[in-house]
Design an enzyme around this catalytic site. Structure first.
Site, PDB file in Angstrom:
ATOM      1  N   ALA A  10       0.801  -1.231   0.000  1.00  0.00           N
ATOM      2  CA  ALA A  10       0.000   0.000   0.000  1.00  0.00           C
ATOM      3  C   ALA A  10       0.827   1.271   0.000  1.00  0.00           C
ATOM      4  O   ALA A  10       0.305   2.349   0.270  1.00  0.00           O
ATOM      5  CB  ALA A  10      -0.939  -0.001   1.208  1.00  0.00           C
ATOM      6  N   VAL A  59       5.022 -10.354   2.286  1.00  0.00           N
ATOM      7  CA  VAL A  59       3.840 -11.217   2.433  1.00  0.00           C
ATOM      8  C   VAL A  59       4.138 -12.681   2.108  1.00  0.00           C
ATOM      9  O   VAL A  59       3.359 -13.566   2.449  1.00  0.00           O
ATOM     10  CB  VAL A  59       2.664 -10.714   1.568  1.00  0.00           C
ATOM     11  CG1 VAL A  59       2.190  -9.351   2.052  1.00  0.00           C
ATOM     12  CG2 VAL A  59       3.031 -10.679   0.084  1.00  0.00           C
ATOM     13  N   TYR A 156       1.811 -13.873 -14.734  1.00  0.00           N
ATOM     14  CA  TYR A 156       0.998 -12.974 -13.922  1.00  0.00           C
ATOM     15  C   TYR A 156      -0.476 -13.361 -13.992  1.00  0.00           C
ATOM     16  O   TYR A 156      -1.151 -13.494 -12.962  1.00  0.00           O
ATOM     17  CB  TYR A 156       1.197 -11.541 -14.423  1.00  0.00           C
ATOM     18  CG  TYR A 156       0.222 -10.535 -13.859  1.00  0.00           C
ATOM     19  CD1 TYR A 156       0.435  -9.944 -12.619  1.00  0.00           C
ATOM     20  CD2 TYR A 156      -0.918 -10.160 -14.573  1.00  0.00           C
ATOM     21  CE1 TYR A 156      -0.459  -9.017 -12.104  1.00  0.00           C
ATOM     22  CE2 TYR A 156      -1.809  -9.236 -14.076  1.00  0.00           C
ATOM     23  CZ  TYR A 156      -1.574  -8.665 -12.833  1.00  0.00           C
ATOM     24  OH  TYR A 156      -2.469  -7.755 -12.328  1.00  0.00           O
TER      25      TYR A 156
END
Length: 250
Positions: A10, A59, A156
């Protein structure tokens, strides 16, 4: 007490815009970042440090994610919404994109780890809190390319397509706990770091092919994410909502 949203990746682009949209709804923002601390702190400053915090975590690393979740809980007391937005190591460059015959499985694995494993780690780590609250919203960022691969971004798009199946299984299981799980699939966004290398010809082709005659912006997608990630979207789960100006239609 204000609700809290955790947004991965973010510090800039779409993730930063999502944080701003949630702040307008009165949410506290956990601004996750990987490397870009300065940019993440700028997002926090824009929202206000009383209602936002920047927390570093990869992450893909479960220990780092668990630490982030605990820091978020220590700061704000709850995690009501999770937005899986982080994009690891990919650029929308139609010139540099390799053909399938030249790709390796490691190319695919890198995107699966960033997209699917990242979402797996964050959701599983936040889930005990959401179950205890008997409420929660999970929104993951997909792509309209799975439906209409204007450019064959093989690795992707494959990872993002897997995210839809992953999310729908979660929606079935977690509905009993009052938790919704959805995907928002944007079109090519103008402009983010990932799309900065996209050629003008591709943007023009998309613009001319889209009913709204415009290229989708981060704000367009962020508004839909905020809707699904708040109480306003509580009646929707297991959905893949496409925000691309009508380029693809379900």
């Amino acid at each position: 007490m204000s609700k809290t949203v955790l947004i991965t990746g973010a510090s800039r682009g779409l993730g930063a815009q999502i944080a701003v949209q949630f702040s307008k709804l009165g949410y506290n923002d956990v601004v996750n970042y990987f490397h870009s601390q300065d940019l993440a702190e700028q997002v926090v400053a824009k929202i206000g440090s009383d209602h936002a915090v920047a927390i570093q975590a990869d992450v893909r690393n479960r220990q780092e994610v668990d630490r982030m979740i605990q820091q978020a809980l220590d700061k704000f007391g709850s995690i009501d919404t999770v937005v899986n937005n982080a994009l690891v190591g990919f650029k929308f460059d139609p010139v540099a994109q390799q053909e399938f015959a030249d790709l390796t499985w490691d190319d695919y694995q890198a995107q699966l780890d960033g997209t699917l494993k990242g979402a797996f780690n964050v959701i599983q780590s936040a889930l005990p809190t959401m179950k205890k609250q008997h409420s929660g919203q999970i929104v993951s960022i997909g792509t309209n390319l799975y439906q209409n691969p204007v450019v064959a971004y093989h690795q992707y798009t494959t990872a993002k397509a897997a995210l839809i199946g992953f999310s729908r299984n979660l929606a079935v299981e977690l509905g009993q706990y009052g938790i919704t799980v959805n995907v928002v699939s944007g079109g090519l966004l103008k402009m983010t770091d990932a799309s900065a290398v996209t050629t003008p010809e591709v943007f023009k082709m998309i613009q001319d092919s889209t009913p709204l005659r415009k290229v989708t912006t981060p704000e367009d997608v962020a508004k839909t994410v905020a809707f699904l990630g708040s109480d306003a979207g509580s009646g929707l789960t297991g959905q893949n909502v496409t925000v691309d100006g009508g380029l693809t239609m379900n």
